[in-house]
Design an enzyme around this catalytic site. Structure first.
Site, PDB file in Angstrom:
ATOM      1  CB  SER A   1      -8.650  -0.463 -19.982  1.00  0.00           C
ATOM      2  OG  SER A   1      -8.423   0.678 -20.722  1.00  0.00           O
TER       3      SER A   1
ATOM      4  CG  ASP B   1      -9.580   3.371 -21.155  1.00  0.00           C
ATOM      5  OD1 ASP B   1      -9.548   3.329 -22.403  1.00  0.00           O
ATOM      6  OD2 ASP B   1      -8.634   3.798 -20.464  1.00  0.00           O
TER       7      ASP B   1
END
Length: 499
Positions: free
Chosen positions: A168, A213
């Site tokens: 991420s 995320d």
């Protein structure tokens, strides 16, 4: 006392609360000192404010956040920091100048216009900052916050989350950018609001993000993984067993989520929506009702459970097995069921229309089976952590769940790749209790659950069995090994620094 997610993003005047003490603090202090010097060198002024957001590793719950299901990630120590100087209103040039500490990324310049469109056909690294810029203005406006006329901004970025690694880096960049912009305008919204806002932001770059995320990057707490629930977004602390450590290893196959969205990530989002609509219709909904109301597989879970309710089972996968054929569906076959053209069903989503243009068929049975079974594994993982099992038995059970998850991602969701398969197998051969791909897949990282006592030897084995041949081929520099395979404990979330 306010719930964790209802608190604002913390503001600190020193680095210790985030980066700890001792050598870690010294390393962070040096990084920030160099960062500030670079800002002055590039822009001729010091920044007004800094923000940081971490990357994350998802322990279990892959590709189910956008279907409305809970996930179980933890933040890692690698992060992205963004420094901003807000121009005075009288300053002539109204532009956003975005520079990077890493010379690989050349400076990007954009107009100081929150209504600008992002050119998705021309991928530039600065687009991720513009996601946050647009999102902040949209949200501030919706809250009735007067942010005045747009002014120029000078921005410097430094990221330590490896790009394309499935950890991420994009969410860390979008979150830190949005939070830095918010802080530059002297605002501070709650963590819950920022998690939702930054999730919406990333959609400006064309990925139909589910929100995991951003939620973990914003809401993480040091020492805990988090069970992230959606609608509304909230986080529940999960204390992992003390005797286990998670080792993260990069397959070195780069996962370019935004670039390959139409054939990979967004394709699966579309397949899940179609699976949900077909299930809804086959279980009694009128076609138009299903198209209007069914957005995710979680929307039809209740119908699936009602259908499957044997005396000792409430498993939606049973309905999937009965109702959806294993062979791929053509668009025409689905249109007979929906009584509407798929281009009409997705007419309001340009990214979904891109998927329809690229796709030849749709594997509805496999995608739905993965989502429903993976959602169950997340709760089994959380329940195992909270159970009265011995530490040894807990770790074994958690490892088994991770292995099952990888099989499902690889075989049913088809989001693995040869490098990840090789890496996961090597992890298991050398003592991992469980190993699986993490993140969107199609490259990126694997995460392995390893007994703490064998971590150094485990990492050494990975270096010899997986990375050595890649060093010899020149795929990776020997000095970069530590960036690509490391053990991690759960780290803290987003923060603002004002020095």
């Amino acid at each position: 006392m306010a719930k964790h997610e209802e608190l604002p993003i913390p503001v600190f005047s020193s680095l210790e609360p985030v980066y700890g003490e001792g050598s870690q603090h010294e390393e962070a202090q040096l990084r920030f000192d160099n960062f500030k010097s670079k800002f002055i060198q590039v822009f001729g002024h010091a920044p007004h404010v800094f923000a940081r957001s971490p990357g994350r590793v998802n322990l279990i719950g892959e590709h189910i956040d956008y279907e409305g299901y809970s996930v179980l990630p933890m933040a890692i120590r690698q992060d992205t920091i963004v420094a901003i100087r807000k121009h005075d209103e009288g300053e002539h040039e109204k532009v956003l100048r975005i520079a990077n500490v890493n010379d690989k990324y050349s400076m990007c310049t954009y107009p100081a216009d929150p209504d600008q469109e992002i050119d998705l056909k021309n991928h530039k690294w600065g687009h991720y900052f513009i996601c946050g810029y647009k999102g902040y203005y949209e949200y501030a406006k919706s809250k009735g916050v007067d942010v005045g006329e747009p002014v120029g901004l000078d921005i410097l970025v430094d990221g330590t989350v490896p790009t394309g690694s499935g950890l991420s880096s994009s969410a860390a960049f979008v979150c830190s950018s949005t939070i830095a912009i918010m802080a530059a305008f002297d605002d501070n919204f709650s963590k819950k609001e920022m998690a939702q806002l930054t999730c919406d932001c990333e959609r400006h770059i064309g990925t139909q993000s589910g929100g995991m995320d951003q939620a973990i990057s914003v809401m993480a707490k040091s020492g805990f993984a988090e069970l992230i629930d959606f609608n509304p977004i909230r986080a529940t602390d999960v204390q992992l067993p003390a005797g286990g450590t998670f080792v993260i290893a990069n397959s070195l196959a780069e996962s370019q989520k935004a670039v390959t969205a139409a054939t990979n990530y967004n394709n699966r989002v579309v397949e899940c929506r179609l699976a949900a609509i077909v299930l809804g219709i086959k279980l009694g909904m009128k076609p138009q009702e299903a198209i209007s109301n069914v957005k995710t597989l979680s929307d039809v879970e209740g119908l699936c459970i009602s259908f499957a309710s044997a005396p000792d089972s409430a498993d939606p996968v049973l309905a999937v097995k009965e109702i959806l054929k294993e062979e791929p569906y053509t668009a025409e076959e689905i249109e007979i069921i929906t009584e509407e053209k798929l281009t009409s069903v997705f007419r309001d989503s340009p990214t979904s229309l891109d998927v329809l243009n690229a796709a030849k068929h749709f594997k509805l049975h496999q995608r739905a089976s993965h989502v429903y079974s993976e959602a169950k594994r997340v709760h089994a993982f959380k329940d195992t952590v909270a159970s009265d099992l011995s530490e040894e038995d807990k770790l074994k059970k958690l490892g088994d769940l991770m292995n099952e998850s990888h099989y499902s991602c690889s075989v049913l969701y088809e989001c693995s790749c040869p490098e990840l398969e090789e890496l996961v197998n090597i992890c298991r051969e050398h003592g991992a209790l469980g190993a699986r791909l993490t993140g969107a897949g199609w490259g990126g990282c694997a995460v392995a659950l390893v007994k703490e006592s064998i971590v150094p030897q485990f990492i050494l084995n990975l270096k010899e069995r997986f990375y050595q041949s890649r060093i010899e081929k020149g795929t990776i520099n020997k000095n970069d090994i530590g960036l690509n395979v490391f053990a991690s404990k759960p780290s803290s979330g987003a923060a603002i620094f004002k020095f």
